[in-house]
Design a protein around this motif. Sequence first.
Motif, PDB file in Angstrom:
ATOM      1  N   GLU A   1       0.859  -1.190   0.000  1.00  0.00           N
ATOM      2  CA  GLU A   1       0.000   0.000   0.000  1.00  0.00           C
ATOM      3  C   GLU A   1       0.892   1.236   0.000  1.00  0.00           C
ATOM      4  O   GLU A   1       1.809   1.343   0.816  1.00  0.00           O
ATOM      5  CB  GLU A   1      -0.859   0.019   1.260  1.00  0.00           C
ATOM      6  CG  GLU A   1      -2.048  -0.931   1.219  1.00  0.00           C
ATOM      7  CD  GLU A   1      -3.049  -0.524   0.159  1.00  0.00           C
ATOM      8  OE1 GLU A   1      -3.529   0.619   0.195  1.00  0.00           O
ATOM      9  OE2 GLU A   1      -3.336  -1.352  -0.728  1.00  0.00           O
TER      10      GLU A   1
ATOM     11  N   THR B   1      -0.146   7.989  -1.649  1.00  0.00           N
ATOM     12  CA  THR B   1       0.408   8.958  -2.600  1.00  0.00           C
ATOM     13  C   THR B   1       0.332  10.386  -2.083  1.00  0.00           C
ATOM     14  O   THR B   1       0.974  11.277  -2.624  1.00  0.00           O
ATOM     15  CB  THR B   1      -0.320   8.879  -3.958  1.00  0.00           C
ATOM     16  OG1 THR B   1      -1.713   9.040  -3.734  1.00  0.00           O
ATOM     17  CG2 THR B   1      -0.061   7.549  -4.635  1.00  0.00           C
TER      18      THR B   1
ATOM     19  N   LEU C   1      -0.445  10.605 -11.297  1.00  0.00           N
ATOM     20  CA  LEU C   1      -0.224   9.415 -10.465  1.00  0.00           C
ATOM     21  C   LEU C   1      -0.255   9.763  -8.986  1.00  0.00           C
ATOM     22  O   LEU C   1      -0.735   8.992  -8.166  1.00  0.00           O
ATOM     23  CB  LEU C   1       1.121   8.762 -10.813  1.00  0.00           C
ATOM     24  CG  LEU C   1       0.998   7.462 -11.601  1.00  0.00           C
ATOM     25  CD1 LEU C   1       0.293   7.682 -12.918  1.00  0.00           C
ATOM     26  CD2 LEU C   1       2.333   6.807 -11.821  1.00  0.00           C
TER      27      LEU C   1
ATOM     28  N   ASN D   1      -1.750  12.367  -7.742  1.00  0.00           N
ATOM     29  CA  ASN D   1      -2.958  13.127  -7.440  1.00  0.00           C
ATOM     30  C   ASN D   1      -2.630  14.520  -6.903  1.00  0.00           C
ATOM     31  O   ASN D   1      -3.208  14.986  -5.929  1.00  0.00           O
ATOM     32  CB  ASN D   1      -3.814  12.344  -6.437  1.00  0.00           C
ATOM     33  CG  ASN D   1      -5.263  12.787  -6.494  1.00  0.00           C
ATOM     34  OD1 ASN D   1      -5.634  13.570  -7.369  1.00  0.00           O
ATOM     35  ND2 ASN D   1      -6.064  12.317  -5.575  1.00  0.00           N
TER      36      ASN D   1
ATOM     37  N   LYS E   1      -7.764  10.499 -16.924  1.00  0.00           N
ATOM     38  CA  LYS E   1      -7.231   9.513 -15.963  1.00  0.00           C
ATOM     39  C   LYS E   1      -7.282   8.080 -16.508  1.00  0.00           C
ATOM     40  O   LYS E   1      -7.135   7.128 -15.758  1.00  0.00           O
ATOM     41  CB  LYS E   1      -7.969   9.566 -14.604  1.00  0.00           C
ATOM     42  CG  LYS E   1      -8.132  10.934 -13.994  1.00  0.00           C
ATOM     43  CD  LYS E   1      -6.932  11.322 -13.164  1.00  0.00           C
ATOM     44  CE  LYS E   1      -7.182  12.529 -12.280  1.00  0.00           C
ATOM     45  NZ  LYS E   1      -7.198  13.800 -13.002  1.00  0.00           N
TER      46      LYS E   1
ATOM     47  N   LEU F   1      -4.591   5.166 -15.401  1.00  0.00           N
ATOM     48  CA  LEU F   1      -4.015   5.477 -14.085  1.00  0.00           C
ATOM     49  C   LEU F   1      -3.804   4.207 -13.259  1.00  0.00           C
ATOM     50  O   LEU F   1      -2.710   3.956 -12.746  1.00  0.00           O
ATOM     51  CB  LEU F   1      -4.933   6.466 -13.349  1.00  0.00           C
ATOM     52  CG  LEU F   1      -4.513   6.856 -11.930  1.00  0.00           C
ATOM     53  CD1 LEU F   1      -3.150   7.546 -11.930  1.00  0.00           C
ATOM     54  CD2 LEU F   1      -5.542   7.777 -11.287  1.00  0.00           C
ATOM     55  N   ASP F   2      -4.845   3.390 -13.142  1.00  0.00           N
ATOM     56  CA  ASP F   2      -4.724   2.160 -12.344  1.00  0.00           C
ATOM     57  C   ASP F   2      -3.728   1.196 -12.969  1.00  0.00           C
ATOM     58  O   ASP F   2      -2.925   0.561 -12.275  1.00  0.00           O
ATOM     59  CB  ASP F   2      -6.090   1.472 -12.190  1.00  0.00           C
ATOM     60  CG  ASP F   2      -7.031   2.306 -11.309  1.00  0.00           C
ATOM     61  OD1 ASP F   2      -6.524   3.166 -10.554  1.00  0.00           O
ATOM     62  OD2 ASP F   2      -8.251   2.097 -11.373  1.00  0.00           O
ATOM     63  N   ALA F   3      -3.774   1.096 -14.287  1.00  0.00           N
ATOM     64  CA  ALA F   3      -2.850   0.187 -14.987  1.00  0.00           C
ATOM     65  C   ALA F   3      -1.404   0.619 -14.750  1.00  0.00           C
ATOM     66  O   ALA F   3      -0.512  -0.222 -14.561  1.00  0.00           O
ATOM     67  CB  ALA F   3      -3.164   0.168 -16.481  1.00  0.00           C
TER      68      ALA F   3
ATOM     69  N   TRP G   1      -0.198   2.299 -12.139  1.00  0.00           N
ATOM     70  CA  TRP G   1       0.179   1.954 -10.752  1.00  0.00           C
ATOM     71  C   TRP G   1       0.411   0.455 -10.586  1.00  0.00           C
ATOM     72  O   TRP G   1       1.357   0.022  -9.930  1.00  0.00           O
ATOM     73  CB  TRP G   1      -0.883   2.429  -9.752  1.00  0.00           C
ATOM     74  CG  TRP G   1      -0.584   3.785  -9.195  1.00  0.00           C
ATOM     75  CD1 TRP G   1      -1.352   4.913  -9.302  1.00  0.00           C
ATOM     76  CD2 TRP G   1       0.578   4.180  -8.442  1.00  0.00           C
ATOM     77  NE1 TRP G   1      -0.723   5.972  -8.669  1.00  0.00           N
ATOM     78  CE2 TRP G   1       0.451   5.552  -8.136  1.00  0.00           C
ATOM     79  CE3 TRP G   1       1.728   3.507  -8.015  1.00  0.00           C
ATOM     80  CZ2 TRP G   1       1.421   6.257  -7.411  1.00  0.00           C
ATOM     81  CZ3 TRP G   1       2.688   4.213  -7.298  1.00  0.00           C
ATOM     82  CH2 TRP G   1       2.522   5.569  -6.998  1.00  0.00           C
ATOM     83  N   ASP G   2      -0.461  -0.358 -11.218  1.00  0.00           N
ATOM     84  CA  ASP G   2      -0.299  -1.817 -11.127  1.00  0.00           C
ATOM     85  C   ASP G   2       1.058  -2.234 -11.674  1.00  0.00           C
ATOM     86  O   ASP G   2       1.760  -3.053 -11.092  1.00  0.00           O
ATOM     87  CB  ASP G   2      -1.405  -2.540 -11.921  1.00  0.00           C
ATOM     88  CG  ASP G   2      -2.765  -2.422 -11.216  1.00  0.00           C
ATOM     89  OD1 ASP G   2      -2.788  -2.020 -10.042  1.00  0.00           O
ATOM     90  OD2 ASP G   2      -3.790  -2.715 -11.865  1.00  0.00           O
TER      91      ASP G   2
END
Length: 196
Positions: A2, A5, A45, A47, A181, A184-186, A188-189
Amino acid sequence: MEINTHNAEILLSAANKSHYPQDDIPEIALAGRSNVGKSSFINTLLNRKNLARTSGKPGKTQLLNFFNIDDKLRFVDVPGYGYARVSKKEREKWGRMIEEYLTSRENLRAVVSLVDLRHDPSADDVQMYEFLKYYDIPVILVATKADKIPRGKWNKHESAIKKKLDFDRNDDFILFSSVTKDGLDAAWDAILSKIQ
């Protein structure tokens, strides 16, 4: 892992090895042409509005900028390449500084290589990708400014980029927009998978 950010700050700017932070926190470097949207990518990324300074003047980053994120990860923003207004001598100096970091830094886990989805990769983009492959550095390829192209044409542009770079299927490829956005999740993954 975790990562908070919100707990992000610019740590230091370095011109060479002697200035790098001395610890074993993993680092992800970010490389791309001067106007590819690197600062916007970092800010999206994390924010933040302007932790990484976006500039109307390309070629603003002239040192390696280390961003500390929650004491668990660092982003290292390297100077944008391919910007004509910088003297050849200055460009060579940047080149050496970037090369020294990329080839000798043990903390480095991967490089986010940014290209503009709207255009075929430049000679500099191709050179950077080949350099990273040569040194066996994991690459997360991020195609920015996806919002500027209709979604129906994304595949076509993605194929053109992959073809031009002779893209290695083992690398991550992410379509990204700091406006919508998307990706964004991809992103970070992909980053977190490299530092686990």
